[in-house]
Design an enzyme around this catalytic site. Structure first.
Site, mmCIF file in Angstrom:
data_model
loop_
_atom_site.group_PDB
_atom_site.id
_atom_site.type_symbol
_atom_site.label_atom_id
_atom_site.label_comp_id
_atom_site.label_asym_id
_atom_site.label_seq_id
_atom_site.Cartn_x
_atom_site.Cartn_y
_atom_site.Cartn_z
ATOM 1 N N ASP A 7 -73.459 55.560 -14.275
ATOM 2 C CA ASP A 7 -74.330 54.409 -14.467
ATOM 3 C C ASP A 7 -73.482 53.129 -14.516
ATOM 4 O OD1 ASP A 7 -77.257 54.077 -16.675
ATOM 5 O OD2 ASP A 7 -76.844 53.462 -14.630
ATOM 6 N N CYS B 163 -92.148 47.396 -11.076
ATOM 7 C CA CYS B 163 -91.803 48.638 -11.776
ATOM 8 C C CYS B 163 -91.740 48.396 -13.288
ATOM 9 C CB CYS B 163 -90.458 49.164 -11.270
ATOM 10 S SG CYS B 163 -89.842 50.594 -12.161
#
Ligand code: B12
Length: 366
Positions: free
Chosen positions: A129, A209
């Site tokens: 990440d 989103c």
């Protein structure tokens, strides 16, 4: 090399990883183009992370010139993350990937893989990440999974319920083939998105989103607030709809992890929120954004204390929180909400918040 590969797979399995693959370290040119297209067309919104510099994120040699291979691992956060179950008044929902710091297991596994590579005389650095590598592209290239129309990397048995990480190395292991799988005619994720962020399969419009907005500073767009439902952080809808992961999801039954008490969250101190939810990506480490999310969830979830909690936030010094509290009061309704909005309007100097109060009052009158 085969011996080393076997050892790496053993080490990964010992640490609970559910997938491991090897890809070359060449740049991801197609992904770079797609990222630039999404930036140019606004589909990536105000995303930073890998979008800060797609050139770096899609070329690991920009960070490690000696990189020869990407050893990619996957962990699953089910069944540990459980199932938040149906909405319940006064409670909010945390997406399964964030019910706790589920990256810990992946990090420990990838560190062990890197140590094994270093013990064998190589160099290795772990990226998880991280803005210096597009994890999904590395996972697809190394055969850990295939790219789904929800843009998730999917794997047999686990579907989308995976977290991904990479050990970048100069050890020239044999690469593992990409998976010859795709979603075929399935488009279950597309209509499952409550805000239409996947209208083009395989392309996420981040500005629609909910997971994006839960991490983004500022005012949550009006049109997203009702579909937002009882969410506090993240969204799993396009994952829950995904057939390859359905059975694995249904085995995760415990409700506790993903359901949070909104009154507790909205009355907690900054430090208490950072202690409990520090593993969330909270802009500027400012817990006000978590309270903002919870106020929208409160407006949709209701509960005996909801109006009183929202009224309290009409006095907050943060206009973003006053704005979302006003919206929640408009959503919750009732005479106390009506009275609180009228009083707030008479004292409110901030134009945007006044607009929210007026909209909420209209909602109540509708
Ligand atoms: C930015 C980001 C986000 C953003 C934007 C996501 C996006 N899809 O662009 C936001 C905040 C919205 C987000 C949300 C989530 N995220 Co996120 N996120 C990232 C991050 C930091 C960078 C991703 C990136 O750069 N993508 C680049 C874009 C261009 O790639 P892409 O969207 O996947 O699109 C590709 C495909 O769709 C494919 N494609 C293009 N056209 C077509 C057409 C078809 C038919 C198909 C099949 C494919 C396809 O090509 C594109 C690449 O060129 C990564 C970590 C990292 N360093 O990589 C984590 C990461 C992607 N996120 C992750 C997770 C878990 C999530 C959430 C599930 C969390 C949640 N429950 O809320 C949601 C899922 C939302 C979704 N459907 O993507 C995991 C995904 C693991 C997996 N199994 O895929 C990652 C890898 C973190 C990790 N290390 O585990 N995330």
């Amino acid at each position: 090399m085969d011996q080393l590969w076997e050892t790496l797979q053993l080490v990964a399995a010992e640490h609970g990883l559910v997938g491991l693959g090897v890809g070359n370290a060449e740049p991801f040119l197609e992904v770079r183009d797609e990222m630039r297209r999404r930036k140019d067309t606004g589909l990536s919104g105000r995303l930073k992370f890998t979008y800060t510099d797609p050139g770096v994120a899609t070329d690991v040699r920009a960070s490690y010139a000696w990189a020869e291979r990407l050893v990619v691992g996957a962990s699953t956060y089910l069944p540990a993350a459980g199932d938040p179950g149906p909405p319940r008044p006064g409670t909010g929902r945390v997406a399964r990937f964030a019910t706790e710091d589920h990256y810990q297991e992946l990090r420990a596994g990838m560190d062990a893989v890197a140590e094994t590579l270093v013990a064998g005389g190589g160099r290795a650095e772990v990226l998880i990440d991280d803005n210096r590598l597009v994890d999904r592209a590395a996972a697809v290239r190394s055969g850990v999974g295939w790219w789904g129309k929800n843009t998730m990397v999917l794997a047999p048995k686990y579907g989308p319920w995976l977290l991904l990480g990479t050990a970048v190395t100069d050890v020239e292991l044999e690469t593992t083939p990409a998976m010859a799988r795709d979603c075929g005619n399935c488009t279950a994720c597309v209509p499952a998105c409550p805000t239409g962020a996947l209208d083009q399969p395989g392309v996420l419009d981040a500005t629609r989103c909910i997971s994006y907005w839960a991490q983004m500073p500022g005012i949550i767009p009006q049109e997203l607030r009702i579909p937002w439902g009882d969410r506090v952080y993240g969204c799993d809808d396009c994952l829950e709809a995904c057939p390859p992961g359905r059975r694995w999801m249904e085995e995760a039954i415990s409700e506790a992890p993903g359901r949070v008490n909104l009154a507790e969250l909205l009355t907690a101190t900054d430090q208490e929120l950072l202690d409990s939810y520090g593993h969330f990506y909270i802009p500027r480490r400012n817990p006000a954004f978590l309270r903002r999310n919870a106020l929208v969830a409160l407006g949709n979830s209701g509960g005996p204390e909801a109006v009183a909690l929202a009224v309290r936030y009409m006095q907050d010094r943060d206009p973003v929180l006053r704005a979302h509290a006003a919206w929640a009061l408009g959503r919750l309704g009732g005479k106390n909400a009506h009275r609180a909005l009228a009083m707030a309007l008479s004292a409110e100097a901030n134009t945007d918040v006044r607009g929210e109060i007026e909209n909420a009052t209209l909602t109540l009158q509708a």
